[in-house]
Design a protein around this motif. Sequence first.
Motif, PDB file in Angstrom:
ATOM      1  N   ILE A  61       0.839  -1.201   0.000  1.00  0.00           N
ATOM      2  CA  ILE A  61       0.000   0.000   0.000  1.00  0.00           C
ATOM      3  C   ILE A  61       0.874   1.251   0.000  1.00  0.00           C
ATOM      4  O   ILE A  61       0.470   2.308  -0.488  1.00  0.00           O
ATOM      5  CB  ILE A  61      -0.998  -0.005   1.184  1.00  0.00           C
ATOM      6  CG1 ILE A  61      -2.104   1.026   0.936  1.00  0.00           C
ATOM      7  CG2 ILE A  61      -0.307   0.290   2.512  1.00  0.00           C
ATOM      8  CD1 ILE A  61      -3.303   0.862   1.833  1.00  0.00           C
ATOM      9  N   PHE A  62       2.085   1.121   0.520  1.00  0.00           N
ATOM     10  CA  PHE A  62       2.994   2.269   0.515  1.00  0.00           C
ATOM     11  C   PHE A  62       3.356   2.639  -0.923  1.00  0.00           C
ATOM     12  O   PHE A  62       3.372   3.810  -1.304  1.00  0.00           O
ATOM     13  CB  PHE A  62       4.263   1.951   1.312  1.00  0.00           C
ATOM     14  CG  PHE A  62       4.017   1.888   2.791  1.00  0.00           C
ATOM     15  CD1 PHE A  62       3.683   0.685   3.405  1.00  0.00           C
ATOM     16  CD2 PHE A  62       4.100   3.034   3.569  1.00  0.00           C
ATOM     17  CE1 PHE A  62       3.442   0.629   4.760  1.00  0.00           C
ATOM     18  CE2 PHE A  62       3.850   2.985   4.925  1.00  0.00           C
ATOM     19  CZ  PHE A  62       3.529   1.781   5.525  1.00  0.00           C
ATOM     20  N   GLY A  96      -0.963   8.822  -5.531  1.00  0.00           N
ATOM     21  CA  GLY A  96      -0.830  10.227  -5.132  1.00  0.00           C
ATOM     22  C   GLY A  96      -0.041  11.008  -6.162  1.00  0.00           C
ATOM     23  O   GLY A  96      -0.443  12.095  -6.598  1.00  0.00           O
ATOM     24  N   GLY A  97       1.073  10.442  -6.585  1.00  0.00           N
ATOM     25  CA  GLY A  97       1.907  11.097  -7.590  1.00  0.00           C
ATOM     26  C   GLY A  97       1.173  11.263  -8.903  1.00  0.00           C
ATOM     27  O   GLY A  97       1.257  12.310  -9.559  1.00  0.00           O
ATOM     28  N   LEU A 157      -6.383   9.512  -0.062  1.00  0.00           N
ATOM     29  CA  LEU A 157      -6.956  10.317   1.025  1.00  0.00           C
ATOM     30  C   LEU A 157      -6.415  11.728   1.047  1.00  0.00           C
ATOM     31  O   LEU A 157      -7.078  12.651   1.495  1.00  0.00           O
ATOM     32  CB  LEU A 157      -6.666   9.655   2.380  1.00  0.00           C
ATOM     33  CG  LEU A 157      -7.505   8.438   2.725  1.00  0.00           C
ATOM     34  CD1 LEU A 157      -6.964   7.774   3.972  1.00  0.00           C
ATOM     35  CD2 LEU A 157      -8.960   8.830   2.929  1.00  0.00           C
ATOM     36  N   LEU A 158      -5.160  11.886   0.597  1.00  0.00           N
ATOM     37  CA  LEU A 158      -4.529  13.187   0.747  1.00  0.00           C
ATOM     38  C   LEU A 158      -4.907  14.216  -0.326  1.00  0.00           C
ATOM     39  O   LEU A 158      -5.100  15.377  -0.016  1.00  0.00           O
ATOM     40  CB  LEU A 158      -3.005  13.020   0.817  1.00  0.00           C
ATOM     41  CG  LEU A 158      -2.322  13.962   1.805  1.00  0.00           C
ATOM     42  CD1 LEU A 158      -2.857  13.738   3.190  1.00  0.00           C
ATOM     43  CD2 LEU A 158      -0.832  13.762   1.801  1.00  0.00           C
ATOM     44  N   GLY A 166      -4.707   3.969  -0.042  1.00  0.00           N
ATOM     45  CA  GLY A 166      -4.556   4.618   1.260  1.00  0.00           C
ATOM     46  C   GLY A 166      -4.400   6.124   1.153  1.00  0.00           C
ATOM     47  O   GLY A 166      -5.236   6.806   0.570  1.00  0.00           O
ATOM     48  N   ALA A 167      -3.308   6.623   1.700  1.00  0.00           N
ATOM     49  CA  ALA A 167      -3.093   8.070   1.732  1.00  0.00           C
ATOM     50  C   ALA A 167      -2.951   8.649   0.327  1.00  0.00           C
ATOM     51  O   ALA A 167      -3.154   9.842   0.125  1.00  0.00           O
ATOM     52  CB  ALA A 167      -1.857   8.398   2.554  1.00  0.00           C
ATOM     53  N   GLY A 168      -2.604   7.808  -0.632  1.00  0.00           N
ATOM     54  CA  GLY A 168      -2.484   8.288  -2.013  1.00  0.00           C
ATOM     55  C   GLY A 168      -3.809   8.774  -2.559  1.00  0.00           C
ATOM     56  O   GLY A 168      -3.863   9.589  -3.477  1.00  0.00           O
ATOM     57  N   ALA A 197       0.339   4.161  -2.548  1.00  0.00           N
ATOM     58  CA  ALA A 197       0.130   5.542  -2.081  1.00  0.00           C
ATOM     59  C   ALA A 197       1.003   6.498  -2.881  1.00  0.00           C
ATOM     60  O   ALA A 197       0.556   7.545  -3.359  1.00  0.00           O
ATOM     61  CB  ALA A 197       0.435   5.654  -0.595  1.00  0.00           C
ATOM     62  N   PHE A 198       2.271   6.109  -3.029  1.00  0.00           N
ATOM     63  CA  PHE A 198       3.209   6.945  -3.779  1.00  0.00           C
ATOM     64  C   PHE A 198       2.761   7.094  -5.230  1.00  0.00           C
ATOM     65  O   PHE A 198       2.695   8.199  -5.766  1.00  0.00           O
ATOM     66  CB  PHE A 198       4.609   6.325  -3.713  1.00  0.00           C
ATOM     67  CG  PHE A 198       5.643   7.067  -4.519  1.00  0.00           C
ATOM     68  CD1 PHE A 198       5.977   6.648  -5.804  1.00  0.00           C
ATOM     69  CD2 PHE A 198       6.268   8.187  -4.000  1.00  0.00           C
ATOM     70  CE1 PHE A 198       6.915   7.338  -6.547  1.00  0.00           C
ATOM     71  CE2 PHE A 198       7.215   8.884  -4.744  1.00  0.00           C
ATOM     72  CZ  PHE A 198       7.540   8.451  -6.021  1.00  0.00           C
ATOM     73  N   LEU A 199       2.403   5.967  -5.853  1.00  0.00           N
ATOM     74  CA  LEU A 199       2.077   5.995  -7.286  1.00  0.00           C
ATOM     75  C   LEU A 199       0.771   6.740  -7.561  1.00  0.00           C
ATOM     76  O   LEU A 199       0.713   7.593  -8.450  1.00  0.00           O
ATOM     77  CB  LEU A 199       1.995   4.570  -7.839  1.00  0.00           C
ATOM     78  CG  LEU A 199       3.319   3.823  -7.958  1.00  0.00           C
ATOM     79  CD1 LEU A 199       3.088   2.384  -8.405  1.00  0.00           C
ATOM     80  CD2 LEU A 199       4.266   4.513  -8.938  1.00  0.00           C
TER      81      LEU A 199
END
Lengths: 116, 144, 336
Positions: A2-3, A10-11, A60-61, A56-58, A6-8
């Motif tokens: 999920i990390f 979100g980016g 949510l943010l 996840g945060a990708g 999130a990066f992919l």
Amino acid sequence: MIFLNAFLIGGLICLIAQLILDCFKLLPAHIVVIFVVLGSIFEAFHLYDKLVDFAGAGALLPISSFGHSLTHAAVDAAVNSNYLGIFTGIFDLTSSGIAAAIFFSFLIALVCKPRG
Amino acid sequence: MEKEIYKKVLNEKKIKRPIFLNAIKAFVVGGLICLIAQTILWLFKDLLHLEKTASTSLMYIVIVGVTAILTGLGIFDKIGQFSGAGTIIPITGFSNSMASSALESKSEGIILGIMTNMFKLAGAVIVAGVVSAFITGTIIYLFR
Amino acid sequence: MKYVGKNSAEFKNVYLRAASTISGPKEKKGPLGQYFDYSYSDNHCNAENWEQAEIKMQQNAIDTALVKSGLEIDNINLIIGGDLNNQLAVTNYAMRDYHVPYLGVYGACSTCVESLIIAASYIDAGFGENILTVTSSHNSTSERQFRYPTEYGGQKPNSMTSTATGAGSAIVSRSASTIKITKMTIGSVVDPELSDTQDMGRTMAPAAASTLRQHLEDFKIKPSEYDLILTGDLSMYGADVLKGIMAEFDCPLGNNYNDAGLMLYDTKSQKVFAGGSGCGCITLVGFSYVIDAMRKGIYQKVLLIATGALMNPIMVAQNETIPAIAHAIVFERSNV
């Protein structure tokens, strides 16, 4: 996993926004409004929750989640009580973010000085 | 007649933005911010075993708080210049728009400056969000 | 004053007695830093806020010009000045401490030359012996009024120009000195129908071209007449457009053309995007380096064309385009 997601994700959302910004010569206010509205529309197809589970945060943010949260909370409150819930419940999920932003902005403005 | 020449030269000499480079920078910084946020979320949810909505709220509060501090220290605008949408699109953009507006209006005092001007840039986001949530929410409610 | 052509006039006995330049730290670090009379180490200038800082710079510029000219404030018959702030706030408040007749003028970034034109005209018409002009711009007051809060993280595009933090004051006089103010051309508003508030340089280039062409036509001269033709703040992209427009009109600009926005900063090492802008830009370059070069005999005849983008955020939000204006004035080395 999920990390990485999130990066992919979100980016990717930021990359698409940047492309729209540069190609159509828009201002930050325009692009943020577009993404908030898109987040709200995605909620109509229950797509955003799936994206949150995946990234996840990708998901949510980005500010699109703001539109999604507002819509989600409004619909939940309306379904659980009556249509008035659209108004009473709309800020249920986002109140913490907005309250924190107001509080911290106020604090910073009191303590710091603009540097130009 | 002059207007045509002005238009002609202005059209010929258009400014090229480094679209590709800007997109990469936005991708990397935006992705990194989301990665950091995911780490914070994991910290609260899986390490401290807090409930899901509480963890998400805490993650937002941390990100908003850190952004406000970086804005106050004069660091955030430099990051924003580098990454463009990479910092505007995540909630960092929302927090920075409020903190920077409030901070800039400090010279006009607490009430007429900081409090009055805080939502100058962020107002658009909130209005757009609430209006679209209202419309979309009504549609979802009617067709549920 | 002799009215010439359509937009121009010639002065009989008007001289530039003294000029002062006060800058911020970024301008000091630029290629012309050594020419400024004084530079603050911080954009706050030890004042409470940005507006007070700019007022301080203006007053410093006025006081320095008086010292350099050997005059007292009582010798000044009229002050003409302006800045970029709403209602000319900075100049108005700076004037509180000087009990001299005052005319405030707004020409956006063309204020420097606009105030010189009016001062020279009043001197030539006989309104006293010495008239003082003052103008200033400050990066932060300009950013927060026209664009975004200074700590906002929005990305400025490469077309953006960086407003100079600087003030300058000139004393225009009837008594003879090395630099004579000989000619002027007043520009008309030119709207190239652009609405990008972050692309001011190219927006102002047609106005500069219009005023330059009118000047050359009124006086029946060519660009080679001058040792230096200096535009105010077209910067990288605007200067390129100006050269293109002049070439289209079969009046190409040669090596005697330069732009103050490109001279004030080292565009490669300093973070100024396309170059400098603001009232202070041509003021800092013109009142320091150019005058110094003229006194040394490097330049005999200089044409200054200050360009101003008449931008209003409300009009732009109403989907209006941005008009611009440019005013020109000629400095000549006299044999005094």
